[in-house]
Each structure stands twice: as C-alpha cells, then as structure tokens.
Design a protein around this motif. Structure first.
Motif, PDB file in Angstrom:
ATOM      1  N   ASP A 145     -65.442  52.385 -45.069  1.00  0.00           N
ATOM      2  CA  ASP A 145     -66.704  52.772 -46.041  1.00  0.00           C
ATOM      3  C   ASP A 145     -66.120  51.601 -47.407  1.00  0.00           C
ATOM      4  O   ASP A 145     -65.767  51.808 -48.624  1.00  0.00           O
ATOM      5  CB  ASP A 145     -65.871  53.835 -46.605  1.00  0.00           C
ATOM      6  N   ASN A 146     -65.617  50.338 -46.705  1.00  0.00           N
ATOM      7  CA  ASN A 146     -64.875  49.512 -47.843  1.00  0.00           C
ATOM      8  C   ASN A 146     -65.646  47.558 -47.358  1.00  0.00           C
ATOM      9  O   ASN A 146     -65.373  47.399 -46.458  1.00  0.00           O
ATOM     10  CB  ASN A 146     -63.700  49.357 -48.168  1.00  0.00           C
ATOM     11  N   ALA A 171     -69.022  49.039 -51.335  1.00  0.00           N
ATOM     12  CA  ALA A 171     -68.444  51.022 -50.783  1.00  0.00           C
ATOM     13  C   ALA A 171     -67.422  50.139 -50.499  1.00  0.00           C
ATOM     14  O   ALA A 171     -66.422  49.684 -50.115  1.00  0.00           O
ATOM     15  CB  ALA A 171     -69.318  50.550 -49.372  1.00  0.00           C
ATOM     16  N   ARG A 229     -67.605  50.006 -56.059  1.00  0.00           N
ATOM     17  CA  ARG A 229     -68.385  49.993 -55.773  1.00  0.00           C
ATOM     18  C   ARG A 229     -69.657  49.575 -56.705  1.00  0.00           C
ATOM     19  O   ARG A 229     -69.349  50.375 -58.070  1.00  0.00           O
ATOM     20  CB  ARG A 229     -69.318  51.060 -54.251  1.00  0.00           C
TER      21      ARG A 229
END
Length: 276
Positions: free
Chosen positions: A174-175, A193, A197
């Motif tokens: 998620d990054n 992300a 974001r």
C-alpha cells in the motif's frame, strides 16, 4: 460567499493540498516504507574502514558487533570528531554496502556511508538541519564527499545517466511512488499509494554512479523538511536507504528506513534536431 464554499453548503474539493496540510515526517513513518526493504546485513560486523578525501580529510568507521557504528572524522586544522550511533547495514551488491546512522539531540545529524570493497571507493552523505532556510527551500542540508578507501584511488562519480528515466518504487502493498528524473539536479516525485497519495512535487535530486546499473540517489525536499539517500540497483530491481529530517509536529528528528521493489517504466530522450 467564501472561497471554499460552493453556495450550496458543500465545501470545494481542493485540487492540490496546501503545503501546511501535508503529512508530517512522523505520519509517514509506519506506512510501509520498509516492507520491501533489503534485510539488515551483519557481513561488516567487527570490521573497520578508512575513507580518504581531498585536502587530507578522512573518515574512519568501525562496525560493532552490537549494531553500532563508530565514525571518526578528521580534517587538517581541527581535532577529530567522533560519534557512535545505531546503524543499519544493507548489502546492495557484491562487496557494495550502504550504512546509515542517525544521531538525535541538539546536534542532530544523519550519515550515510557507501563502502565499495571491490572498487575501493567510499561516498559519504552528511545531513544536517538548517535553522535559517528561507521559505520554499530545503531545511535539510546535504554534504556529499566522494573518496577512496585506504590504498585505492577510485571514486564514485556524479552522473546524468538517470535523466529522462521514469521509475516506479513500490515500498509495500500500500505504498508506491514514481520518479521522473528531469535534469542532473532536479526530479519530480508522485505518490501513487500511501500517506502522501495524490501529492507530487519537484525537488533537488543528485545521482552518483556506484557501478554499472547501480546508483546512489540523494534528494532534498522543500515541503516536508527531510532528505533521502538511497542506493538503487537496477540489475536486481531493488533500492534501499533512508529518509531523515524534522517532524514539525513534535519538533524532533526522525530517520525512516526505506527500500523498494523498483521498475524502470520508460525513458525519454529529447532530440533538439527535431525542434527546427
């Protein structure tokens, strides 16, 4: 009617978040920058190195077996300066290591040392906070020194090899960020992300060639008062390093280890002969 009022009771959605609303450095910590980082290495534990620079300056370093590094900086005209700090050691490539350490307190400083045993070269990035930085300029100052390990004359050289490259860095599920390297000293980043974001900016960024398809990238941000130093190995598709700076919420410094799975997305080459 106020600038943020549509007149129908709904606030206007800003198309670019004001700088004073960006996440602080501590807010970025814990958001997966280390999920895909290289594991810590103990291959240098108990070993010592000495890097020699122009003008007679040198940096001696000893990697302890307890996860610490001792740095002894010497230069003509002044006495030696020695610090001991916790350190992380990453093996970027065969015989090529990145060491990062940070010293907290009133004399906060962060140091990254690249030790290249095969080439016989060393590069040191020393980061400090500027109290007098004008608005819109980096708060973290970087001093970069390229030198040789004792007995060698090899150096890592500044390079423009990444100019025109668009690179994806995925730090965790998620990054993710993309970088576009614009010039020898500027790049644009865009967060795909993670905590930032949708945010993007153009900042100062410089590159040194460590080996074929392996580079050291150092950048200084204007909004979040931090800098970053990472080694990027395009052959292995991995990067590792850290970001360091001031958390404006707490007033304390913070060092965040970071490493990514890296992909070269595209490369742009400008041909002035087609402009006429």
């Amino acid at each position: 009617m106020t600038p943020n009022d549509t007149g129908a009771g709904a606030p206007v959605v800003l198309d670019y978040l004001p700088a004073d609303q960006w996440p602080t450095l501590d807010a970025l910590d814990g958001h997966g920058f280390g999920d895909y980082d290289l594991p810590d290495s103990d291959v240098l534990a108990g070993r010592s190195f000495r890097a020699e620079f122009d003008g007679g300056a040198s940096l001696a370093l000893h990697l302890g077996t307890d996860g610490s590094v001792t740095l002894r900086d010497e230069a003509p005209g002044r006495g030696p300066v020695e610090v001991v700090a916790p350190a992380a050691v990453k093996q970027v490539d065969e015989g090529l290591h990145l060491i990062h350490a940070a010293v907290a307190g009133p004399d906060a400083v962060a140091v990254v040392v690249v030790v290249d045993e095969l080439l016989g070269a060393a590069t040191v990035v020393r980061s400090t906070l500027r109290e007098d930085a004008p608005p819109g300029t980096p708060r973290v100052e970087e001093e970069v020194r390229t030198g040789s390990l004792a007995g060698s004359s090899a150096r890592h050289e500044r390079t423009s090899e990444l100019v025109g490259a668009r690179v994806l860095y995925v730090y965790g599920p998620d990054n993710a960020y993309e970088h576009l390297y614009l010039t020898d000293s500027a790049y644009t980043w865009h967060c795909l992300a993670g905590a930032e974001r949708g945010l993007a900016d153009t900042d100062r960024g410089r590159v040194w060639k460590l080996r074929e398809d392996v580079h050291l990238f150092a950048w200084q941000e204007k909004v979040v008062p931090c800098d970053g130093v990472v080694a990027v190995n395009f052959r292995r598709g991995r990067s590792t390093g850290r970001i360091w700076g001031l958390d404006t919420g707490t007033g304390r410094t913070n060092s965040i280890a970071m490493g990514a799975r890296e992909t070269l997305l595209s490369r742009t080459v400008h041909d002035p002969s087609t402009w006429a």
